[in-house]
Write an enzyme that holds these catalytic residues in place. Structure first.
Site, PDB file in Angstrom:
ATOM      1  N   LYS A 214       1.442  -7.433 -22.129  1.00  0.00           N
ATOM      2  CA  LYS A 214       0.390  -7.384 -23.150  1.00  0.00           C
ATOM      3  C   LYS A 214       0.064  -8.809 -23.607  1.00  0.00           C
ATOM      4  O   LYS A 214       0.982  -9.597 -23.876  1.00  0.00           O
ATOM      5  CB  LYS A 214       0.900  -6.553 -24.330  1.00  0.00           C
ATOM      6  CG  LYS A 214      -0.107  -6.393 -25.417  1.00  0.00           C
ATOM      7  CD  LYS A 214       0.461  -5.535 -26.544  1.00  0.00           C
ATOM      8  CE  LYS A 214      -0.452  -5.613 -27.745  1.00  0.00           C
ATOM      9  NZ  LYS A 214       0.164  -5.068 -28.941  1.00  0.00           N
TER      10      LYS A 214
ATOM     11  N   LYS B  37     -33.769   3.522  -7.854  1.00  0.00           N
ATOM     12  CA  LYS B  37     -32.368   3.719  -7.457  1.00  0.00           C
ATOM     13  C   LYS B  37     -32.239   4.694  -6.282  1.00  0.00           C
ATOM     14  O   LYS B  37     -31.428   4.477  -5.394  1.00  0.00           O
ATOM     15  CB  LYS B  37     -31.549   4.254  -8.641  1.00  0.00           C
ATOM     16  CG  LYS B  37     -30.768   3.160  -9.341  1.00  0.00           C
ATOM     17  CD  LYS B  37     -29.961   3.657 -10.513  1.00  0.00           C
ATOM     18  CE  LYS B  37     -29.745   2.482 -11.468  1.00  0.00           C
ATOM     19  NZ  LYS B  37     -29.286   2.871 -12.782  1.00  0.00           N
TER      20      LYS B  37
ATOM     21  N   ASP C 181     -19.288  -1.337 -13.413  1.00  0.00           N
ATOM     22  CA  ASP C 181     -19.815  -2.155 -12.314  1.00  0.00           C
ATOM     23  C   ASP C 181     -18.930  -3.363 -12.040  1.00  0.00           C
ATOM     24  O   ASP C 181     -18.942  -3.917 -10.955  1.00  0.00           O
ATOM     25  CB  ASP C 181     -21.240  -2.622 -12.639  1.00  0.00           C
ATOM     26  CG  ASP C 181     -22.228  -1.465 -12.525  1.00  0.00           C
ATOM     27  OD1 ASP C 181     -22.130  -0.715 -11.531  1.00  0.00           O
ATOM     28  OD2 ASP C 181     -23.056  -1.286 -13.431  1.00  0.00           O
TER      29      ASP C 181
ATOM     30  N   ASN D 165     -16.213   2.810 -20.997  1.00  0.00           N
ATOM     31  CA  ASN D 165     -17.519   3.243 -21.519  1.00  0.00           C
ATOM     32  C   ASN D 165     -17.362   4.584 -22.221  1.00  0.00           C
ATOM     33  O   ASN D 165     -16.264   5.122 -22.312  1.00  0.00           O
ATOM     34  CB  ASN D 165     -18.557   3.298 -20.394  1.00  0.00           C
ATOM     35  CG  ASN D 165     -18.150   4.269 -19.316  1.00  0.00           C
ATOM     36  OD1 ASN D 165     -18.052   5.457 -19.556  1.00  0.00           O
ATOM     37  ND2 ASN D 165     -17.876   3.747 -18.119  1.00  0.00           N
TER      38      ASN D 165
HETATM   39  O1  PMT Z   1     -19.586  12.109 -19.281  1.00  0.00           O
HETATM   40  P1  PMT Z   1     -20.631  12.487 -20.312  1.00  0.00           P
HETATM   41  O2  PMT Z   1     -20.219  12.095 -21.720  1.00  0.00           O
HETATM   42  O3  PMT Z   1     -20.995  13.938 -20.206  1.00  0.00           O
HETATM   43  O4  PMT Z   1     -21.941  11.643 -20.023  1.00  0.00           O
HETATM   44  C1  PMT Z   1     -22.655  11.904 -18.864  1.00  0.00           C
HETATM   45  C2  PMT Z   1     -23.294  10.640 -18.311  1.00  0.00           C
HETATM   46  C3  PMT Z   1     -24.273  10.095 -19.314  1.00  0.00           C
HETATM   47  C4  PMT Z   1     -22.217   9.609 -17.992  1.00  0.00           C
HETATM   48  C5  PMT Z   1     -23.990  11.089 -16.984  1.00  0.00           C
HETATM   49  O5  PMT Z   1     -24.937  12.077 -17.281  1.00  0.00           O
HETATM   50  C6  PMT Z   1     -24.655   9.918 -16.276  1.00  0.00           C
HETATM   51  O6  PMT Z   1     -25.784   9.551 -16.569  1.00  0.00           O
HETATM   52  N1  PMT Z   1     -23.930   9.330 -15.290  1.00  0.00           N
HETATM   53  C7  PMT Z   1     -24.352   8.133 -14.569  1.00  0.00           C
HETATM   54  C8  PMT Z   1     -23.791   6.936 -15.257  1.00  0.00           C
HETATM   55  C9  PMT Z   1     -24.044   5.645 -14.519  1.00  0.00           C
HETATM   56  O7  PMT Z   1     -23.128   4.907 -14.318  1.00  0.00           O
HETATM   57  O8  PMT Z   1     -25.290   5.472 -14.087  1.00  0.00           O
HETATM   58  P2  PMT Z   1     -25.772   4.157 -13.245  1.00  0.00           P
HETATM   59  O9  PMT Z   1     -27.244   4.228 -13.330  1.00  0.00           O
HETATM   60  O10 PMT Z   1     -25.083   2.943 -13.710  1.00  0.00           O
HETATM   61  O11 PMT Z   1     -25.265   4.462 -11.787  1.00  0.00           O
HETATM   62  C10 PMT Z   1     -26.071   5.119 -10.818  1.00  0.00           C
HETATM   63  C11 PMT Z   1     -25.213   5.985  -9.933  1.00  0.00           C
HETATM   64  O12 PMT Z   1     -24.319   5.183  -9.166  1.00  0.00           O
HETATM   65  C12 PMT Z   1     -24.354   7.019 -10.652  1.00  0.00           C
HETATM   66  O13 PMT Z   1     -24.352   8.203  -9.890  1.00  0.00           O
HETATM   67  C13 PMT Z   1     -22.958   6.392 -10.656  1.00  0.00           C
HETATM   68  O14 PMT Z   1     -21.928   7.394 -10.626  1.00  0.00           O
HETATM   69  C14 PMT Z   1     -22.993   5.582  -9.351  1.00  0.00           C
HETATM   70  N2  PMT Z   1     -22.167   4.360  -9.382  1.00  0.00           N
HETATM   71  C15 PMT Z   1     -22.468   3.339 -10.246  1.00  0.00           C
HETATM   72  C16 PMT Z   1     -21.742   2.165 -10.177  1.00  0.00           C
HETATM   73  C17 PMT Z   1     -20.702   2.053  -9.235  1.00  0.00           C
HETATM   74  N3  PMT Z   1     -19.971   0.939  -9.159  1.00  0.00           N
HETATM   75  N4  PMT Z   1     -20.434   3.067  -8.401  1.00  0.00           N
HETATM   76  C18 PMT Z   1     -21.152   4.208  -8.452  1.00  0.00           C
HETATM   77  O15 PMT Z   1     -20.900   5.143  -7.682  1.00  0.00           O
END
Ligand code: PMT
Length: 408
Positions: A293, A341, A283, A214
């Site tokens: 490869k 969330k 995810d 990503n």
């Molecule tokens: O790195 P940058 O370019 O500065 O960008 C920052 C950002 C946009 C990545 C950051 O500010 C941000 O929003 N991070 C969260 C990204 C994310 O995956 O969000 P989510 O809504 O999908 O996940 C919710 C939370 O669960 C997050 O804290 C994530 O770290 C956590 N997560 C998600 C999936 C997973 N399998 N394990 C997790 O721990």
């Protein structure tokens, strides 16, 4: 009442050559009265406005004007002062010293102290309004703030040059003292605490060359790591691949995949007081990835996926009295979705982050965000520099960690 925050703190007070230098005598005096050890460094031009003896008299400390002066142990004074200072303050800061600091010029005792400084640096500009609004000055100030040098905004009022109601006035002593107090407080409000931060995106291999990934640059997480270090925390940064330099003083653990990030986080969880999870974790991952490869001729028609562990959820299950902060990257119904969330993941704070608006979010220096705790939003959804958002999150962490922490 606790001890005065200034008590016993060494403040390197830089005076550059502007008429407001005479007002800095009061600042030096007030800081000394609060118990600070105020060591003044004057530029040659500053000495035309006020004599070094005046500062020496109000602070009871020698005043440094000579780049090559040595202290009683024979150590070059500006180097010794850079080492021992808890805070370096330049007040007044002229356009000239701001320009020198922005570009790392070191040709006198003050500019050299700034380049060698280990502590936080504060600039209190005071100058003619046209010098203030000059594009070069504004550009130099942007450079300084991007390096986390704190700049106090000058006031609007009558200027010494005769301009009336213009920007550039040296703020009054009480405002400067309170600005410095805030910075000193934040410089150690996380001392003794350990904070783990996840940053960047994960990469899920399809073969040794290709991956599902990503756009996360790591900027948000690294900003929090740097700010937490500056506030005295021990920092464990678990980072996906980024182009950023590791924050000084942080223990950085590099990972690639979500599974590796999960392992690193769970392995270190026992020793932390708070976790802040900014990482954009994939995810799902390809169910299998070859060690060779994949050749063009053998292109698969589809890639089978399987779920990755949810690291935040796993942390939340083992949180005990640790503080857990998550991020929610949302493209619609930002507050509503993030609120779901925080409940689902049972964490203390979530940073709802709009990743759909232009110019913010992934890769940008800005985030359009709001903090949400279990009771609801704390403030409004607004655009922050990631460095500012980092401080805001840590303000919240610092205010809540004391009651939740295992090691306090
Ligand atoms: O790195 P940058 O370019 O500065 O960008 C920052 C950002 C946009 C990545 C950051 O500010 C941000 O929003 N991070 C969260 C990204 C994310 O995956 O969000 P989510 O809504 O999908 O996940 C919710 C939370 O669960 C997050 O804290 C994530 O770290 C956590 N997560 C998600 C999936 C997973 N399998 N394990 C997790 O721990």
């Amino acid at each position: 009442m606790g001890e005065d925050i200034f008590s016993g703190k060494t403040i390197a007070l830089g005076i550059s050559g502007g008429i407001a230098a005479y007002k800095a005598v009061d600042l030096a005096s007030k800081l000394a009265q609060r118990g600070a050890i105020v060591k003044t460094i004057m530029t040659e031009h500053a000495t035309k406005f006020v004599s070094p003896l005046t500062f020496q008299s109000v602070t009871g400390q020698p005043v440094l004007t000579d780049l090559f002066a040595a202290d009683s142990q024979g150590k070059i004074s500006h180097v010794a002062l850079s080492e021992e200072a808890d805070l370096v303050v330049v007040a007044p800061a002229t356009a000239n010293i701001i320009a020198k600091a922005a570009h790392g010029l070191a040709d006198d005792a003050l500019s050299t102290t700034l380049v060698a400084a280990r502590s936080a640096i504060v600039m209190v500009p005071a100058m003619n309004n046209y010098m203030w609004s000059n594009k070069a000055t504004q550009y130099n100030l942007e450079i300084l703030t991007s390096r986390d040098i704190k700049v106090m905004q000058p006031e609007v009022g009558r200027l010494a040059c005769g301009e009336g109601n213009a920007v550039g006035r040296f703020p009054d002593t009480a405002s400067i003292v309170s600005f410095l107090e805030d910075i000193l407080r934040k410089s150690h409000d996380l001392a003794g605490k350990t904070i783990m931060i996840t940053a960047g995106g994960t990469r899920e291999p399809i073969d040794p060359v290709r991956f599902i990934g990503n756009r996360s640059s790591g900027k948000m997480g690294y900003a929090i790591a740097e700010a937490a270090r500056a506030r005295g925390a021990k920092v464990i940064l678990v980072s996906g691949p980024t182009c950023l330099n590791p924050p000084l003083g942080a223990h950085t653990i590099y990972v690639e995949t979500a599974q590796q990030m999960y392992d690193a986080v769970m392995e270190n969880l026992y020793q932390v007081d708070a976790v802040v999870m900014t990482a954009a974790v994939a995810d799902f991952r390809p169910s299998s990835s070859g060690i060779e490869k994949i050749k063009k001729e053998r292109m698969p028609k589809s890639i089978e996926l399987e779920l990755n562990p949810d690291i935040l959820q796993a942390v939340s299950k083992k949180k005990g009295n640790k503080l857990v902060v998550g991020f929610a990257a949302e493209s619609e119904n930002i507050i509503e979705n993030a609120t779901k969330k925080i409940k689902k993941k049972d964490i203390d704070l979530i940073v709802a982050n709009d990743i759909a608006s232009p110019g913010v979010g992934f890769g940008s220096d800005l985030n359009l965000a709001v903090l949400i705790n279990k009771k609801g939003p704390v403030g409004d959804l607004i655009t922050y520099k990631k460095t500012e958002l980092a401080e805001k999150i840590l303000d919240w962490v610092a205010a809540h960690i004391a009651v939740s922490s295992i090691s306090s």
